[in-house]
Design a protein around this motif. Structure first.
Motif, PDB file in Angstrom:
ATOM      1  N   LEU A 210       8.594   7.066  -4.737  1.00  0.00           N
ATOM      2  CA  LEU A 210       7.331   6.391  -4.444  1.00  0.00           C
ATOM      3  C   LEU A 210       7.640   5.174  -3.573  1.00  0.00           C
ATOM      4  O   LEU A 210       8.529   4.369  -3.912  1.00  0.00           O
ATOM      5  N   ARG A 211       6.930   5.081  -2.474  1.00  0.00           N
ATOM      6  CA  ARG A 211       7.154   3.987  -1.523  1.00  0.00           C
ATOM      7  C   ARG A 211       5.954   3.056  -1.520  1.00  0.00           C
ATOM      8  O   ARG A 211       4.809   3.499  -1.502  1.00  0.00           O
ATOM      9  N   VAL A 212       6.221   1.757  -1.521  1.00  0.00           N
ATOM     10  CA  VAL A 212       5.168   0.768  -1.384  1.00  0.00           C
ATOM     11  C   VAL A 212       5.375   0.037  -0.073  1.00  0.00           C
ATOM     12  O   VAL A 212       6.502  -0.303   0.298  1.00  0.00           O
ATOM     13  N   SER A 213       4.271  -0.209   0.639  1.00  0.00           N
ATOM     14  CA  SER A 213       4.301  -0.921   1.919  1.00  0.00           C
ATOM     15  C   SER A 213       3.359  -2.101   1.829  1.00  0.00           C
ATOM     16  O   SER A 213       2.220  -1.971   1.355  1.00  0.00           O
ATOM     17  N   VAL A 214       3.854  -3.258   2.262  1.00  0.00           N
ATOM     18  CA  VAL A 214       3.049  -4.476   2.275  1.00  0.00           C
ATOM     19  C   VAL A 214       3.024  -4.988   3.711  1.00  0.00           C
ATOM     20  O   VAL A 214       4.070  -5.349   4.271  1.00  0.00           O
ATOM     21  N   ALA A 215       1.847  -5.009   4.319  1.00  0.00           N
ATOM     22  CA  ALA A 215       1.692  -5.434   5.711  1.00  0.00           C
ATOM     23  C   ALA A 215       1.058  -6.812   5.754  1.00  0.00           C
ATOM     24  O   ALA A 215       0.130  -7.111   4.993  1.00  0.00           O
ATOM     25  N   ALA A 216       1.592  -7.651   6.646  1.00  0.00           N
ATOM     26  CA  ALA A 216       1.003  -8.968   6.931  1.00  0.00           C
ATOM     27  C   ALA A 216       0.591  -8.970   8.392  1.00  0.00           C
ATOM     28  O   ALA A 216       1.344  -9.413   9.271  1.00  0.00           O
ATOM     29  N   PRO A 217      -0.606  -8.443   8.704  1.00  0.00           N
ATOM     30  CA  PRO A 217      -0.988  -8.277  10.125  1.00  0.00           C
ATOM     31  C   PRO A 217      -1.044  -9.571  10.915  1.00  0.00           C
ATOM     32  O   PRO A 217      -0.851  -9.550  12.132  1.00  0.00           O
TER      33      PRO A 217
END
Length: 342
Positions: free
Chosen positions: A89-96
Motif C-alpha cells: 500500500l502506497r501513500v502519497s502526500v502532495a504539497a502543490p
C-alpha cells in the motif's frame, strides 16, 4: 520553571492557525486509513478533510495534476491519497504550493482493522504525520515534481473593446430598392432613405421609399404611375457573428400612388389625375456587415409587403369597370445600401 516552559511552548502550538489538508478516499480501506492518519496527526494544527471520488491515478492528466486541482478547489496546503498494489500500500502526500511530492510504501495485508493490517496502517499513518508536520513547518518532504506556481497576478485593467455592433446609437440609411409590384413587368426601382436607432435588443427605423415613374401603355391610354411609401419598422437582432449582424422585424405604413392618364384613341376620355393610398404591412430580414469603419456599414434587406386597398387600373365601358392592371397583393422587395452612424 520547566512546567512554565512546557506550557509556553504548548500555548504557541495551540495558537497556530489551522490549515487544511484533503484526503481522496476511493474505498472503505481508504476511509479506515484516513482515521489512522487523523489519530496520529491530532496534535498538529491540520484540518484533515475527506473527499470521496475516484482514485487520483484515474484522472486523465495524472495524479499530480488532479492533486493540484483539488488543492486549488478546496484551498488546501496538502493533498494525500492511497494506492493499493497487491499486498503493498502506497501513500502519497502532495504539497502543490511548493511542488513537493512525498511517497511511502508499506506491506499492509489482511482486512481493515485486523492485526496484520493495523501494523502496516500505523506505519503509513506515522509517515503521513511526518509529511504533514513538514508542510506545517514550511519545509515539505519528498521530491520536487513541479515548480511552485507563480503568485497570482493582478487582473489587467479592463479595456473597453468595440463590439461588432455598438448599442444605443442613431443611424442614417441610404440605398436602392427594387420590388415586383404586379403593375409593370419590370416592377419598380428607386431610392430608400431612413433614420433609426439601434439598441441592444431592439432596432427602430422610419423609412421612405421613392420609385421611378413607369408608363403603362396600350392601344387606348398611356398611364404614368409613380409610387412611394412611408414605413415604420421594429427589428430584433437574432444572429451576431464577428462583423455580421442579422435582424428580423415587422413594418407598417402607407403606400401612395400618383396616376396620370393620357388618351391614345379618340374614343377614350381619360380620368383626371389623382392620388391613391393603401395600407402596407409586412416582415423583413436584414443582414448588416460592419467591417472597415465604425461609422459605416453595408446592409441588405429582403421584405414582403402586403397591400390593403391597392388601386385597380382599368376602363369604364357603358358604366361597367373593365380591369386592366390589378397589381400584386403581396410584393417582395430587395434593398441594398449603406448605414451611417454619425
Amino acid at each position: 520553571m520547566g512546567l512554565a516552559l512546557v506550557l509556553a511552548l504548548g500555548g504557541t502550538a495551540w495558537a497556530a492557525d489551522p490549515w487544511r489538508a484533503v484526503a481522496r478516499v476511493a474505498s472503505l480501506e481508504d476511509r479506515a486509513l484516513l482515521e489512522r492518519v487523523r489519530g496520529q496527526s491530532s496534535d498538529l494544527p491540520v484540518v484533515l478533510e475527506a473527499e470521496a471520488g475516484l482514485a487520483m491515478d484515474a484522472g486523465p492528466d495524472g495524479a499530480w495534476r488532479e492533486a493540484e486541482r483539488t488543492a486549488l478547489r478546496r484551498d488546501a496546503r496538502a493533498v494525500l491519497w492511497f494506492t493499493r498494489e497487491g499486498a503493498r500500500l502506497r501513500v502519497s502526500v502532495a504539497a502543490p504550493r511548493t511542488g513537493h511530492l512525498f511517497v511511502r510504501t508499506a506491506r499492509v495485508e489482511g482486512a481493515p482493522e485486523t492485526l496484520t493490517w493495523s501494523v502496516g496502517a500505523e506505519a503509513l499513518a506515522l509517515a503521513v504525520r511526518s509529511a504533514l508536520r513538514a508542510v506545517d513547518a514550511g519545509e515539505p518532504l519528498g521530491e520536487v515534481v513541479a515548480p511552485p506556481p507563480p503568485p497570482p497576478a493582478l487582473p489587467p485593467p479592463e479595456v473597453a473593446t468595440p463590439l461588432a455592433e455598438p448599442v444605443n446609437e442613431a443611424f442614417l440609411q441610404v440605398g436602392l430598392h427594387a420590388a415586383l409590384d404586379g403593375y409593370h413587368p419590370g416592377g419598380q426601382q428607386g431610392l430608400s432613405v431612413g433614420l433609426g436607432w439601434a439598441g441592444q435588443r431592439l432596432h427602430l427605423r422610419a423609412q421612405v421609399l421613392a420609385s421611378l415613374p413607369v408608363h403603362l401603355r396600350d392601344a387606348y391610354t398611356d398611364i404614368r404611375l409613380t409610387q412611394g411609401s412611408a414605413l415604420a419598422w421594429a427589428d430584433v437582432p437574432f444572429l451576431e457573428a464577428g462583423h455580421w449582424l442579422a435582424t428580423v422585424g415587422l413594418g407598417a405604413g402607407v403606400a401612395g400612388f400618383w396616376r396620370r392618364t393620357e388618351a391614345r384613341a379618340a374614343e377614350v376620355e381619360p380620368a383626371p389625375s389623382r392620388w391613391l393610398a393603401a395600407f402596407v404591412v409586412g416582415p423583413a430580414v436584414r443582414v448588416r456587415w460592419r467591417r472597415f469603419a465604425a461609422a459605416f456599414a453595408l446592409e441588405a434587406t429582403l421584405s414582403g409587403e402586403v397591400l390593403l386597398g391597392r388601386p385597380r387600373l382599368g376602363y369604364s365601358v357603358d358604366g361597367d369597370f373593365v380591369l386592366r392592371e390589378d397589381g400584386a397583393p403581396v410584393r417582395p422587395r430587395l434593398g441594398v445600401g449603406m448605414v451611417i452612424f454619425p
